[in-house]
Design a protein around this motif. Structure first.
Motif, PDB file in Angstrom:
ATOM      1  N   TRP A 404       0.826  -1.206   0.000  1.00  0.00           N
ATOM      2  CA  TRP A 404       0.000   0.000   0.000  1.00  0.00           C
ATOM      3  C   TRP A 404       0.859   1.254   0.000  1.00  0.00           C
ATOM      4  CZ3 TRP A 404       0.060   3.755   3.793  1.00  0.00           C
ATOM      5  CH2 TRP A 404      -0.851   4.794   3.609  1.00  0.00           C
ATOM      6  N   ASN A 408       0.260   3.814  -2.846  1.00  0.00           N
ATOM      7  CA  ASN A 408      -0.292   5.105  -2.436  1.00  0.00           C
ATOM      8  C   ASN A 408       0.663   6.250  -2.761  1.00  0.00           C
ATOM      9  OD1 ASN A 408      -2.762   6.100  -0.902  1.00  0.00           O
ATOM     10  ND2 ASN A 408      -1.121   7.137   0.218  1.00  0.00           N
ATOM     11  N   HIS A 411       0.214   7.034  -6.410  1.00  0.00           N
ATOM     12  CA  HIS A 411      -1.036   7.770  -6.618  1.00  0.00           C
ATOM     13  C   HIS A 411      -0.921   9.209  -6.117  1.00  0.00           C
ATOM     14  CE1 HIS A 411      -3.619   4.729  -8.303  1.00  0.00           C
ATOM     15  NE2 HIS A 411      -3.373   3.887  -7.329  1.00  0.00           N
ATOM     16  N   TRP A 412      -0.274   9.380  -4.980  1.00  0.00           N
ATOM     17  CA  TRP A 412      -0.110  10.729  -4.439  1.00  0.00           C
ATOM     18  C   TRP A 412       0.743  11.582  -5.371  1.00  0.00           C
ATOM     19  CZ3 TRP A 412       4.460  13.141  -2.852  1.00  0.00           C
ATOM     20  CH2 TRP A 412       4.285  14.364  -2.195  1.00  0.00           C
ATOM     21  N   GLN A 418      -7.125   7.961  -5.940  1.00  0.00           N
ATOM     22  CA  GLN A 418      -6.886   6.697  -5.252  1.00  0.00           C
ATOM     23  C   GLN A 418      -5.922   6.866  -4.083  1.00  0.00           C
ATOM     24  OE1 GLN A 418      -8.409   3.833  -5.957  1.00  0.00           O
ATOM     25  NE2 GLN A 418      -9.533   4.597  -7.721  1.00  0.00           N
ATOM     26  N   ALA A 419      -5.211   7.973  -4.002  1.00  0.00           N
ATOM     27  CA  ALA A 419      -4.339   8.243  -2.862  1.00  0.00           C
ATOM     28  C   ALA A 419      -5.203   8.535  -1.640  1.00  0.00           C
ATOM     29  CB  ALA A 419      -3.423   9.424  -3.165  1.00  0.00           C
ATOM     30  N   LEU A 420      -4.995   7.798  -0.573  1.00  0.00           N
ATOM     31  CA  LEU A 420      -5.855   7.928   0.599  1.00  0.00           C
ATOM     32  C   LEU A 420      -5.511   9.180   1.381  1.00  0.00           C
ATOM     33  CD1 LEU A 420      -6.016   4.268   1.972  1.00  0.00           C
ATOM     34  CD2 LEU A 420      -7.568   5.439   0.413  1.00  0.00           C
ATOM     35  N   GLU A 581      -0.362  -0.350  -9.319  1.00  0.00           N
ATOM     36  CA  GLU A 581      -1.505  -0.823  -8.534  1.00  0.00           C
ATOM     37  C   GLU A 581      -1.890  -2.247  -8.929  1.00  0.00           C
ATOM     38  OE1 GLU A 581      -5.936   0.254  -7.048  1.00  0.00           O
ATOM     39  OE2 GLU A 581      -4.256   1.640  -7.095  1.00  0.00           O
TER      40      GLU A 581
END
Length: 619
Positions: A404, A408, A411-412, A418-420, A581
């Motif tokens: 993750w 992540n 994505h960030w 999708q980045a939390l 991913e």
């Protein structure tokens, strides 16, 4: 496709939590559980003329379903103040970032050619739109929990000499909404009979509606309401009509029945042959045998002669027990998810409900992994039970956190939804620290205290017997190839639909078939493991403990290899964001299947070995 960041919007998401709780520690725990639980909304009732809020959600390349960006990262019509909808945990994990739009929709009131806004786009913004259209960007809106999809623009390429490349922006959308009584049943968007706004190369200097400041476009929309006879409770059927699944279940069932017949024939062949061989073995070994199990004829050969070594405890006992514990946890988790799906708790309008339920069940079933691992670890005379509990807790959570973190971060860096957010990360960490890990410890303590003695029909001698040299077809790699391929072949048909759902925008609805396939998978794994264990023991090799786990657990390797095949031959995914991913979580999925099938394989082999050695005549 390169990753990109779009300016203009701050990526935020609010988690929706509500409900009465008492103060103090119970208050914090209650808030945590309420945030984790999936939200199951009731039907919303409208009156004539009531506003129906349309939320804009996300955009992204059509062929990269997990590469999504906030809708307002594109130069489109937006309100002065962007107000986001409160989201559940599952929606945040799905990459949803819903925000209110400028679309003015009222219940059962038609609207024709309503102006949404008028924009003057700079050259940079035109280039941004052109790039999005060329990469087949689609958008997702949400109206009354109904997802609405459409393409941002239109692209046409024709001819070789001369080559024609046309790019157009859809500036008008027709919303078609179906209702029954006071409820919304279905909604979609159409661009039929609409001309796209041309966006020429260097759109800031030439093109339709060009002014001195750039390209000027006017966005409009129409709303048309249609009465439907479908009740609200069955509105999910409208979305299923547009699914990639076969239109008639007969086609899907036929493929499953075909696999089932092959599996039944295979299992029947293995069981019948194995039982006939065992019958002959029992007849030979029990003839004129006197004394206990320790007095059996040492001049014979086969699995009987290793009766004093077959229950010799394996190396790496703590790791073995951790694998069995986490495998039992995921077996419980998978069964729970499928049962909840069969009860209708995951229909197509409940965004992220499966994600939320999976997190809740993973946290709650941590006690299963702790109990199974520490109980068996105590039975096989393990001493470091505290380390065993820690290893059990980290066996899956550590690879998950590492995967993750990498996904992540990518994505960030790309600005993907999708980045939390930090709040979601803290919530998930709190779920593991306050619920998952403590339940693992509690389960381990209970398992340790309730563990009995290891039930071995025969005593184990202090000096290990020398293992004869084995032929090539009894080596670990060969057993792993056989034990992994057969269970994989049993689920290969359904695996395509699961991959197409997990890495697409479709919704899986055939949970009854999934339950059948899951049962077939476990049955095949257990039977193949028993057969391979018998062949191993027949060669006077008593190292079956880890071999039983690896033989069928290797199915995970085949699943990962299939994911490579799916990526290159069955999908059009590309780019760093989507690839990281896909391969990261595919590797985790393969690991989970290895844990589950390795656990089933081990317990089936242990039950078989106890049975055959207990069945020897002991006068």
């Amino acid at each position: 496709m390169r990753a990109k960041k779009f300016p203009g919007v701050v990526m935020t998401a609010r988690l929706e939590c509500s409900g009465p709780c008492v103060a103090g520690r119970s208050m914090r725990l209650c808030v945590l559980v309420l945030c984790l639980l999936p939200h199951f909304g009731w039907a919303v009732s409208y009156k004539q003329g009531d506003p129906v809020i349309l939320y804009v959600n996300k955009v992204g390349p059509y062929h990269n379903p997990q590469e999504t960006y906030h809708y307002y990262t594109l130069p489109v019509c937006r309100p002065k103040e962007v107000r986001h909808k409160a989201l559940s945990l599952g929606e945040v994990l799905d990459g949803d970032r819903m925000a209110e739009s400028l679309y003015n929709i009222h219940f059962k009131e038609n609207t024709e050619r309503q102006t949404l806004c008028k924009l003057t786009l700079s050259e940079k913004e035109v280039d941004q739109l052109r790039e999005a259209i060329e990469e087949l960007y689609y958008f997702e809106f949400v109206l009354d929990d109904i997802p609405i999809w459409g393409f941002v623009g239109y692209m046409e390429e024709s001819g070789f000499l001369p080559h024609s490349h046309k790019v157009g922006l859809w500036t008008h959308l027709d919303f078609n909404i179906e209702y029954n009584g006071d409820s919304v049943i279905f909604a979609n968007v159409s661009v039929k009979d609409v001309k796209p706004e041309p966006i020429e190369e260097g759109g800031g200097d030439a093109g339709h509606g060009v002014s001195s400041g750039g390209l000027t476009v006017t966005h409009t929309y129409s709303v048309r309401w249609f009465e439907s006879t479908l009740p609200h409770s069955r509105r999910a059927e409208r979305l299923r009509d547009y699914s990639f699944f076969p239109k008639t279940l007969e086609i899907h069932w036929l493929s499953i029945i075909n696999s089932l017949v092959l599996v039944v024939l295979l299992l029947g062949f293995v069981i019948i042959i194995l039982m006939r061989v065992l019958k002959n073995d029992f007849a030979r070994y029990n003839v004129e045998e006197d004394g206990s199990c320790d007095d059996l004829d040492q001049g014979d050969n086969g699995w009987k002669i290793i009766h004093t070594d077959v229950f010799r405890f394996p190396p790496y006992k703590s790791l073995l027990c951790a694998v069995l514990g986490v495998g039992a946890q995921f077996l419980t988790l998978a069964t729970g998810i499928i049962v909840m799906a069969l009860l209708g708790m995951f229909n197509v309008h409940r965004h992220g409900a499966i994600n939320s339920a999976a997190i809740v069940l993973y946290a709650l079933t941590s006690c299963v992994s702790g109990y199974c691992s520490c109980s068996f670890y105590t039975q096989i005379q393990g001493q470091r039970w505290v380390w065993n509990i820690i290893l059990t807790s980290a066996l899956f959570s550590a690879p998950l956190f590492f995967t993750w973190s990498v996904v992540n971060s990518v994505h960030w860096w790309s600005g993907s939804t999708q980045a939390l957010p930090a709040t979601t990360v803290l919530l998930l960490l709190g779920a593991w620290v306050l619920v998952g890990f403590p339940l693992t410890v509690i389960g381990g303590i209970v398992g340790k205290n309730r563990a009995g003695n290891f039930q071995a029909p025969c005593r184990t001698r202090n000096i290990a017997r020398q293992i004869p040299q084995q032929p090539w077809y009894k080596h670990t790699a060969v057993h792993m190839a056989i034990g992994g391929f057969l269970p994989f072949s049993a689920i290969s048909v359904e695996l395509y639909y699961i991959f197409a759902t997990a890495w697409g925008r479709e919704h899986y609805t055939l949970y009854g078939i999934l339950l059948c396939v899951f049962a077939i998978l476990l049955s095949v794994g257990a039977c193949i493991s028993v057969a391979l264990t018998y062949f191993l023991l027949s060669g006077e090799d008593y190292r079956w403990w880890w071999r039983s786990v690896l033989s069928t657990g290797s199915t995970g390797i085949f699943i990962f290899v299939y994911s490579l095949f799916y990526y290159h031959n069955r999908s059009n995914m590309s780019g760093l964001v989507q690839s990281v991913e896909f391969f990261g979580y595919s590797l985790l999925t393969a690991f989970v299947f290895s844990l589950m099938l390795g656990t089933v394989s081990f317990w089936a082999s242990l039950a078989f070995i106890r049975y055959i050695y207990r069945s020897l005549k002991m006068d």
